[in-house]
Design an enzyme around this catalytic site. Structure first.
Site, PDB file in Angstrom:
ATOM      1  N   ASP A   1       1.999 -27.877  60.349  1.00 32.23           N
ATOM      2  CA  ASP A   1       1.264 -28.385  61.692  1.00 32.23           C
ATOM      3  C   ASP A   1       1.886 -28.185  63.112  1.00 32.23           C
ATOM      4  OD1 ASP A   1      -0.421 -29.988  59.605  1.00 32.23           O
ATOM      5  OD2 ASP A   1       0.731 -30.609  59.723  1.00 32.23           O
TER       6      ASP A   1
ATOM      7  N   HIS B   1       1.819 -36.178  57.721  1.00 34.63           N
ATOM      8  CA  HIS B   1       0.738 -35.338  57.503  1.00 34.63           C
ATOM      9  C   HIS B   1      -0.323 -35.817  56.722  1.00 34.63           C
ATOM     10  CE1 HIS B   1       0.010 -30.939  56.033  1.00 34.63           C
ATOM     11  NE2 HIS B   1      -0.175 -31.560  55.399  1.00 34.63           N
TER      12      HIS B   1
HETATM   13  P1  NAI Z   1      -0.149 -26.636  42.346  1.00 36.20           P
HETATM   14  O1  NAI Z   1      -1.241 -27.041  42.168  1.00 36.20           O
HETATM   15  O2  NAI Z   1      -0.205 -24.601  42.988  1.00 36.20           O
HETATM   16  O3  NAI Z   1       1.141 -26.682  42.285  1.00 36.20           O
HETATM   17  C1  NAI Z   1       1.409 -28.044  41.977  1.00 36.20           C
HETATM   18  C2  NAI Z   1       3.062 -27.616  41.345  1.00 36.20           C
HETATM   19  O4  NAI Z   1       3.460 -29.320  40.858  1.00 36.20           O
HETATM   20  C3  NAI Z   1       1.454 -27.648  39.814  1.00 36.20           C
HETATM   21  O5  NAI Z   1       3.038 -26.196  39.159  1.00 36.20           O
HETATM   22  C4  NAI Z   1       2.496 -28.877  39.357  1.00 36.20           C
HETATM   23  O6  NAI Z   1       2.076 -28.425  37.720  1.00 36.20           O
HETATM   24  C5  NAI Z   1       3.959 -28.733  40.298  1.00 36.20           C
HETATM   25  N1  NAI Z   1       4.007 -30.717  39.127  1.00 36.20           N
HETATM   26  C6  NAI Z   1       3.316 -31.547  39.066  1.00 36.20           C
HETATM   27  N2  NAI Z   1       3.495 -32.911  38.791  1.00 36.20           N
HETATM   28  C7  NAI Z   1       4.915 -31.840  39.069  1.00 36.20           C
HETATM   29  C8  NAI Z   1       6.335 -32.798  38.558  1.00 36.20           C
HETATM   30  N3  NAI Z   1       6.416 -34.361  38.197  1.00 36.20           N
HETATM   31  N4  NAI Z   1       6.947 -32.263  38.987  1.00 36.20           N
HETATM   32  C9  NAI Z   1       7.678 -31.062  38.869  1.00 36.20           C
HETATM   33  N5  NAI Z   1       6.016 -30.349  39.212  1.00 36.20           N
HETATM   34  C10 NAI Z   1       5.195 -31.081  39.075  1.00 36.20           C
HETATM   35  O7  NAI Z   1      -0.169 -26.501  44.836  1.00 36.20           O
HETATM   36  P2  NAI Z   1       0.818 -26.675  46.062  1.00 36.20           P
HETATM   37  O8  NAI Z   1      -0.509 -25.960  46.299  1.00 36.20           O
HETATM   38  O9  NAI Z   1       2.081 -25.028  45.634  1.00 36.20           O
HETATM   39  O10 NAI Z   1       0.842 -27.571  46.433  1.00 36.20           O
HETATM   40  C11 NAI Z   1       1.617 -28.354  46.307  1.00 36.20           C
HETATM   41  C12 NAI Z   1       1.953 -30.135  46.791  1.00 36.20           C
HETATM   42  O11 NAI Z   1       2.278 -29.191  48.434  1.00 36.20           O
HETATM   43  C13 NAI Z   1       0.158 -30.134  46.876  1.00 36.20           C
HETATM   44  O12 NAI Z   1       0.470 -31.940  46.711  1.00 36.20           O
HETATM   45  C14 NAI Z   1      -0.569 -30.039  48.709  1.00 36.20           C
HETATM   46  O13 NAI Z   1      -1.435 -31.130  48.877  1.00 36.20           O
HETATM   47  C15 NAI Z   1       1.092 -30.140  49.446  1.00 36.20           C
HETATM   48  N6  NAI Z   1       1.334 -29.582  50.816  1.00 36.20           N
HETATM   49  C16 NAI Z   1       1.476 -29.638  52.262  1.00 36.20           C
HETATM   50  C17 NAI Z   1       1.798 -29.021  52.937  1.00 36.20           C
HETATM   51  C18 NAI Z   1       2.502 -30.048  54.017  1.00 36.20           C
HETATM   52  O14 NAI Z   1       2.690 -29.156  55.002  1.00 36.20           O
HETATM   53  N7  NAI Z   1       3.467 -31.598  53.843  1.00 36.20           N
HETATM   54  C19 NAI Z   1       1.271 -27.852  53.002  1.00 36.20           C
HETATM   55  C20 NAI Z   1       0.273 -27.302  52.002  1.00 36.20           C
HETATM   56  C21 NAI Z   1       0.505 -28.125  50.319  1.00 36.20           C
END
Ligand code: NAI
Length: 345
Positions: free
Chosen positions: A170, A198
């Site tokens: 952000d 966030h």
């Molecule tokens: P994605 O869906 O591509 O990958 C998430 C991964 O986490 C998947 O491989 C899934 O199997 C794994 N996962 C789910 N439960 C798990 C567990 N208990 N233990 C280990 N791994 C687990 O999602 P992406 O795009 O990589 O985003 C991940 C997270 O980051 C989302 O929650 C998204 O909203 C968040 N995010 C946060 C941002 C921030 O600025 N704080 C910015 C962008 C995304």
């Protein structure tokens, strides 16, 4: 996979959860290459995901191996938190339960509470207590602030300030909006602040930010000369940028999120420059801005080279800012109460 490099220098053990996901894919190369912890710091990477993703993770491990990175000593892929967090120095918690169609906010919070409770307990049991003061944790998976709070709740042996959440994306978005408005390169704009959650209630604040134009530091509001744009369109654009990326890409931000994680961790590891600050979600306890204790709230912080940080104090807060800072705090209190109720259920 074991590759022995950097003999004589102890490797840093870094766990990335959700490592089979899209942020993981953009992040791992930079971490393993030395962009975050320095060009002389060997790395052992622990990749944690859920059981059904282990075959995908295997492909990621192969690719990391094929990068032939000199600093990467070892890669461990696992679905077991007790293995993934074993002796780690740094935890980058990306994996989370995504919001599914028709899912209520409280159900999403409850699902994530389960994930971050388990991980907090595993960190408590097996993470390293290193000479520089134990594991450093950054939570990325949403709702990031509240997930960080839950992880910390189940990890009583580690100091609360070691638990942070990512709001650097952000901050980078705010910085990019200002630099593009003023037609200067991004590195000329500093000290943008993200207050609070966030989420779309966050308060992107550039009233204390500085832009360097022709070698001279100027307050951003003075350079922009458009208070109405700063109070309306600018704030909305930053607050809703994540949604705009999803609309265009049909996927959420990953490259920019990975870059922001690297920025967050590098500044936490090496310290912020001079008098500058960066935004991090940190424990609100004892903060100088009247935000209630017991939250993980994004503040401007200065970090020392020994990884310790403090919330920047003394910034004047006007009525406009007060209202926005309190609104995002209120949302965080509601999230916390729902999450803690789910913990006890
Ligand atoms: P994605 O869906 O591509 O990958 C998430 C991964 O986490 C998947 O491989 C899934 O199997 C794994 N996962 C789910 N439960 C798990 C567990 N208990 N233990 C280990 N791994 C687990 O999602 P992406 O795009 O990589 O985003 C991940 C997270 O980051 C989302 O929650 C998204 O909203 C968040 N995010 C946060 C941002 C921030 O600025 N704080 C910015 C962008 C995304």
């Amino acid at each position: 996979m074991v590759t022995k490099v950097g003999k004589g220098v102890e490797a840093l053990r870094v766990v990335v959860t959700g490592a089979a996901g899209q942020i993981g894919y953009s992040l791992l190369y930079s971490v393993a290459k030395g962009d975050v912890f320095g060009a002389n710091q060997p790395i052992e990477l622990l990749l944690l995901d859920i059981q059904p993703m282990l075959s995908v993770l295997e492909g990621v491990v192969m690719e990391l191996q094929d990068c032939a990175l000199p600093l990467l000593r070892e890669v461990v892929a696992t679905a077991d938190p007790m293995v993934g967090f074993k002796d780690v120095d740094v935890a980058i918690l990306v994996g989370a339960m995504p919001r599914k169609e028709g899912m209520e906010r409280k159900d999403l919070l409850a699902a994530n509470v389960r994930i971050f409770m388990t991980q907090g307990q595993a960190i408590d049991k097996v993470a390293k207590e290193n000479g520089q003061g134990q594991i450093s944790v950054v939570v990325v998976g949403n709702p990031a602030n509240t997930n960080a709070l839950v992880t910390r709740k189940y990890d009583p042996s580690i100091p609360p300030q070691n638990f942070t959440c990512l709001t650097r994306l952000d901050q980078n978005r705010a910085q990019a909006q200002i630099s593009s408005r003023l037609g200067v390169s991004h590195d000329k704009v500093r000290n943008c602040i993200i207050w609070g959650n966030h989420s779309s209630t966050q308060f992107p604040d550039v009233r204390h930010a500085i832009v360097n134009i022709d070698g001279k530091d100027i307050p951003v509001p003075e350079a922009v000369k458009d208070d109405s744009w700063l109070k309306n369109e600018f704030i909305k654009t930053v607050q809703q940028r994540g949604g705009a990326v999803i609309k265009a890409r049909k996927l959420s931000s990953a490259m920019s999120a990975a870059k922001a994680i690297c920025d967050h961790m590098r500044d936490w590891w090496f310290g912020t420059k001079g008098n500058d600050w960066v935004s991090m979600g940190v424990p609100s306890d004892g903060n100088p801005y009247g935000i209630p204790d017991g939250l993980v709230y994004s503040f401007p912080v200065r970090v020392k080279p020994d990884h310790s940080y403090e919330i920047v104090s003394g910034l004047p807060i006007d009525d406009f800012s007060r209202e926005k800072m309190d609104a995002t705090a209120k949302e965080l209190q509601e999230e916390r109460d729902m999450a803690f109720a789910a913990c006890e259920a």
